[in-house]
Design a protein around this motif. Structure first.
Motif, PDB file in Angstrom:
ATOM      1  N   GLU A 104       0.831  -1.216   0.000  1.00  0.00           N
ATOM      2  CA  GLU A 104       0.000   0.000   0.000  1.00  0.00           C
ATOM      3  C   GLU A 104       0.853   1.249   0.000  1.00  0.00           C
ATOM      4  OE1 GLU A 104      -2.628   3.144   1.066  1.00  0.00           O
ATOM      5  OE2 GLU A 104      -2.834   1.325  -0.099  1.00  0.00           O
ATOM      6  N   TYR A 105       2.039   1.174   0.606  1.00  0.00           N
ATOM      7  CA  TYR A 105       2.806   2.390   0.803  1.00  0.00           C
ATOM      8  C   TYR A 105       4.039   2.474  -0.076  1.00  0.00           C
ATOM      9  CZ  TYR A 105      -0.451   2.670   4.475  1.00  0.00           C
ATOM     10  OH  TYR A 105      -1.636   2.726   5.150  1.00  0.00           O
ATOM     11  N   THR A 106       4.099   1.682  -1.131  1.00  0.00           N
ATOM     12  CA  THR A 106       5.177   1.870  -2.099  1.00  0.00           C
ATOM     13  C   THR A 106       4.957   3.135  -2.899  1.00  0.00           C
ATOM     14  OG1 THR A 106       4.026   0.526  -3.735  1.00  0.00           O
ATOM     15  CG2 THR A 106       5.584  -0.603  -2.288  1.00  0.00           C
ATOM     16  N   LEU A 107       3.675   3.579  -2.977  1.00  0.00           N
ATOM     17  CA  LEU A 107       3.299   4.880  -3.522  1.00  0.00           C
ATOM     18  C   LEU A 107       3.464   5.030  -5.034  1.00  0.00           C
ATOM     19  CD1 LEU A 107       4.837   7.233  -0.808  1.00  0.00           C
ATOM     20  CD2 LEU A 107       2.502   6.384  -0.976  1.00  0.00           C
ATOM     21  N   ARG A 108       4.021   4.041  -5.717  1.00  0.00           N
ATOM     22  CA  ARG A 108       4.259   4.234  -7.140  1.00  0.00           C
ATOM     23  C   ARG A 108       3.364   3.368  -8.020  1.00  0.00           C
ATOM     24  NH1 ARG A 108      10.671   3.799  -7.802  1.00  0.00           N
ATOM     25  NH2 ARG A 108      10.314   2.005  -6.466  1.00  0.00           N
ATOM     26  N   HIS A 109       2.649   2.422  -7.417  1.00  0.00           N
ATOM     27  CA  HIS A 109       1.790   1.554  -8.204  1.00  0.00           C
ATOM     28  C   HIS A 109       0.379   1.566  -7.633  1.00  0.00           C
ATOM     29  CE1 HIS A 109       5.285   0.155 -10.360  1.00  0.00           C
ATOM     30  NE2 HIS A 109       5.871  -0.082  -9.204  1.00  0.00           N
ATOM     31  N   ARG A 110      -0.065   2.728  -7.280  1.00  0.00           N
ATOM     32  CA  ARG A 110      -1.383   2.887  -6.687  1.00  0.00           C
ATOM     33  C   ARG A 110      -2.450   2.963  -7.772  1.00  0.00           C
ATOM     34  NH1 ARG A 110      -2.268   4.738  -1.792  1.00  0.00           N
ATOM     35  NH2 ARG A 110      -0.168   5.574  -1.673  1.00  0.00           N
ATOM     36  N   ILE A 111      -3.597   2.292  -7.567  1.00  0.00           N
ATOM     37  CA  ILE A 111      -4.721   2.397  -8.473  1.00  0.00           C
ATOM     38  C   ILE A 111      -5.541   3.604  -8.058  1.00  0.00           C
ATOM     39  CG2 ILE A 111      -6.824   1.266  -9.286  1.00  0.00           C
ATOM     40  CD1 ILE A 111      -5.497  -1.400  -8.621  1.00  0.00           C
ATOM     41  N   PRO A 112      -5.716   4.601  -8.923  1.00  0.00           N
ATOM     42  CA  PRO A 112      -6.449   5.807  -8.532  1.00  0.00           C
ATOM     43  C   PRO A 112      -7.852   5.468  -8.054  1.00  0.00           C
ATOM     44  CG  PRO A 112      -5.355   6.101 -10.645  1.00  0.00           C
ATOM     45  CD  PRO A 112      -5.266   4.640 -10.307  1.00  0.00           C
ATOM     46  N   MET A 113      -8.301   6.194  -7.031  1.00  0.00           N
ATOM     47  CA  MET A 113      -9.616   5.927  -6.481  1.00  0.00           C
ATOM     48  C   MET A 113     -10.453   7.188  -6.578  1.00  0.00           C
ATOM     49  SD  MET A 113     -11.427   3.593  -5.229  1.00  0.00           S
ATOM     50  CE  MET A 113     -13.066   4.158  -5.617  1.00  0.00           C
ATOM     51  N   ALA A 114     -11.583   7.111  -7.238  1.00  0.00           N
ATOM     52  CA  ALA A 114     -12.495   8.234  -7.333  1.00  0.00           C
ATOM     53  C   ALA A 114     -13.767   7.882  -6.585  1.00  0.00           C
ATOM     54  CB  ALA A 114     -12.784   8.543  -8.800  1.00  0.00           C
ATOM     55  N   ALA A 115     -14.787   8.722  -6.728  1.00  0.00           N
ATOM     56  CA  ALA A 115     -16.037   8.490  -6.020  1.00  0.00           C
ATOM     57  C   ALA A 115     -16.696   7.193  -6.482  1.00  0.00           C
ATOM     58  CB  ALA A 115     -16.977   9.663  -6.232  1.00  0.00           C
ATOM     59  N   HIS A 116     -16.437   6.795  -7.744  1.00  0.00           N
ATOM     60  CA  HIS A 116     -16.990   5.556  -8.268  1.00  0.00           C
ATOM     61  C   HIS A 116     -15.846   4.606  -8.578  1.00  0.00           C
ATOM     62  CE1 HIS A 116     -20.968   7.331  -8.549  1.00  0.00           C
ATOM     63  NE2 HIS A 116     -20.418   8.383  -9.136  1.00  0.00           N
ATOM     64  N   VAL A 173      -8.139  -1.235  -4.374  1.00  0.00           N
ATOM     65  CA  VAL A 173      -9.193  -0.283  -4.740  1.00  0.00           C
ATOM     66  C   VAL A 173     -10.123  -0.036  -3.557  1.00  0.00           C
ATOM     67  CG1 VAL A 173     -11.256   0.022  -6.155  1.00  0.00           C
ATOM     68  CG2 VAL A 173      -9.146  -0.758  -7.209  1.00  0.00           C
ATOM     69  N   LEU A 174     -10.511  -1.085  -2.864  1.00  0.00           N
ATOM     70  CA  LEU A 174     -11.400  -0.922  -1.713  1.00  0.00           C
ATOM     71  C   LEU A 174     -10.689  -0.200  -0.569  1.00  0.00           C
ATOM     72  CD1 LEU A 174     -13.205  -4.396  -1.694  1.00  0.00           C
ATOM     73  CD2 LEU A 174     -14.120  -2.187  -2.449  1.00  0.00           C
ATOM     74  N   LEU A 175      -9.419  -0.510  -0.370  1.00  0.00           N
ATOM     75  CA  LEU A 175      -8.654   0.163   0.678  1.00  0.00           C
ATOM     76  C   LEU A 175      -8.557   1.658   0.394  1.00  0.00           C
ATOM     77  CD1 LEU A 175      -6.880   0.039   3.218  1.00  0.00           C
ATOM     78  CD2 LEU A 175      -4.931  -0.484   1.737  1.00  0.00           C
ATOM     79  N   ASP A 176      -8.293   2.012  -0.871  1.00  0.00           N
ATOM     80  CA  ASP A 176      -8.237   3.425  -1.243  1.00  0.00           C
ATOM     81  C   ASP A 176      -9.585   4.101  -1.019  1.00  0.00           C
ATOM     82  OD1 ASP A 176      -5.575   3.486  -1.925  1.00  0.00           O
ATOM     83  OD2 ASP A 176      -5.902   3.273  -4.074  1.00  0.00           O
ATOM     84  N   ALA A 177     -10.663   3.413  -1.400  1.00  0.00           N
ATOM     85  CA  ALA A 177     -11.996   4.000  -1.265  1.00  0.00           C
ATOM     86  C   ALA A 177     -12.358   4.220   0.201  1.00  0.00           C
ATOM     87  CB  ALA A 177     -13.032   3.101  -1.935  1.00  0.00           C
ATOM     88  N   ILE A 178     -11.976   3.284   1.052  1.00  0.00           N
ATOM     89  CA  ILE A 178     -12.234   3.427   2.485  1.00  0.00           C
ATOM     90  C   ILE A 178     -11.372   4.540   3.062  1.00  0.00           C
ATOM     91  CG2 ILE A 178     -11.960   2.290   4.735  1.00  0.00           C
ATOM     92  CD1 ILE A 178     -12.709  -0.360   3.302  1.00  0.00           C
ATOM     93  N   SER A 179     -10.113   4.599   2.618  1.00  0.00           N
ATOM     94  CA  SER A 179      -9.174   5.585   3.156  1.00  0.00           C
ATOM     95  C   SER A 179      -9.539   7.005   2.771  1.00  0.00           C
ATOM     96  CB  SER A 179      -7.750   5.269   2.679  1.00  0.00           C
ATOM     97  OG  SER A 179      -7.315   4.018   3.165  1.00  0.00           O
ATOM     98  N   ASP A 180      -9.975   7.205   1.519  1.00  0.00           N
ATOM     99  CA  ASP A 180     -10.259   8.580   1.101  1.00  0.00           C
ATOM    100  C   ASP A 180     -11.711   8.988   1.311  1.00  0.00           C
ATOM    101  OD1 ASP A 180     -11.803   7.593  -1.018  1.00  0.00           O
ATOM    102  OD2 ASP A 180     -10.277   7.957  -2.540  1.00  0.00           O
ATOM    103  N   GLY A 181     -12.505   8.102   1.911  1.00  0.00           N
ATOM    104  CA  GLY A 181     -13.878   8.451   2.253  1.00  0.00           C
ATOM    105  C   GLY A 181     -14.894   8.180   1.171  1.00  0.00           C
ATOM    106  N   SER A 182     -14.469   7.677   0.006  1.00  0.00           N
ATOM    107  CA  SER A 182     -15.443   7.322  -1.026  1.00  0.00           C
ATOM    108  C   SER A 182     -16.409   6.265  -0.497  1.00  0.00           C
ATOM    109  CB  SER A 182     -14.733   6.794  -2.275  1.00  0.00           C
ATOM    110  OG  SER A 182     -13.911   7.783  -2.854  1.00  0.00           O
TER     111      SER A 182
END
Length: 251
Positions: free
Chosen positions: A10-22, A39-48
């Protein structure tokens, strides 16, 4: 793949899948479970996917255009990590953000960060000045994701400079919860103005080989971060404005 290894990526920061509202569709790949998890982790983390949001295998599988099996495995990992809980009836729901839990996470992280800073200083590790520049630029932009990623990159650099890989592995177990709490607070509150001054002072102590100062500065930094975040989480839970900051602190 063990949850700890997945969280580490999760924290390598260079191969992250962008997470939007959908959520976006994914292409089939051998690491499909990892992709769904990310993808789910990003959505939970950014509040989506906000706390309390109900999640079902069918809905996620449909949105991501994958079968239910990788979704099921990803949800099991998220449940193991404490990021989702069983929902009444059917499916799971995003776990609430609890100030007391986050305070506990910060207590563990603070101990690990302090150890990392002290060890890094014994090696007189030189952190890349661009880390500080990146953080200050992110703070000025008020881009929540950029601010969080800059903070993670700074701490990752100290873990690497400590030359003890167990510190990074242990710390990264908790970063998903910290990232989630930071995201929730930064969406409604300004970044503490002193954060990157504190980071710069820690980096300077490490470069100077001053282990005692590096450890002390890191402990203070993490304690102030924990107080700032838990204060806002408590206020949000009561639906009231955060309490005034104490003298000498900054938002």
């Amino acid at each position: 793949m063990p949850a700890a290894c997945i969280l580490y990526t999760e924290y390598t920061l260079r191969h992250r899948i962008p997470m939007a509202a959908h959520l976006v569709k994914l292409h089939a790949a051998p690491d499909l479970v990892d992709q769904v998890y990310q993808v789910l982790l990003d959505a939970i983390s950014d509040g989506s996917l906000a706390p309390g949001t109900r999640i079902t295998q069918e809905e996620i599988a449909q949105q991501l255009a994958v079968s239910r099996q990788p979704v099921l495995q990803a949800l099991r990992l998220l449940k193991q990590d404490g990021l989702v809980l069983d929902a009444p009836g059917r499916g799971v729901q995003v776990a609430p953000l609890d100030a007391a839990d986050i305070a506990g996470v910060y207590a563990v992280r603070g101990a690990l960060d302090a150890l990392a800073a002290r060890l890094a200083a014994t090696h007189a590790g030189m952190l890349d000045p661009k880390l500080i520049e990146r953080g200050r630029k992110a703070a000025r932009s008020r881009n929540v994701r950029a601010m969080i990623e800059a903070d993670i990159a700074f701490h990752n650099a100290i873990y690497a400079a400590s030359r003890n890989p167990l510190i990074a592995r242990s710390a990264h177990l908790h970063w998903s919860h910290i990232r989630r709490a930071m995201g929730a607070v930064l969406q409604v509150s300004a970044l503490r103005e002193s954060v990157w001054d504190e980071h710069e002072a820690i980096a300077a102590a490490i470069a100077a080989g001053d282990a005692a100062s590096a450890e002390r500065l890191m402990l203070g930094h993490d304690e102030r971060a924990a107080q700032h975040i838990t204060r806002h989480l408590d206020a949000a839970a009561r639906d009231t404005p955060a309490a005034p900051l104490t003298q000498g602190d900054t938002p």
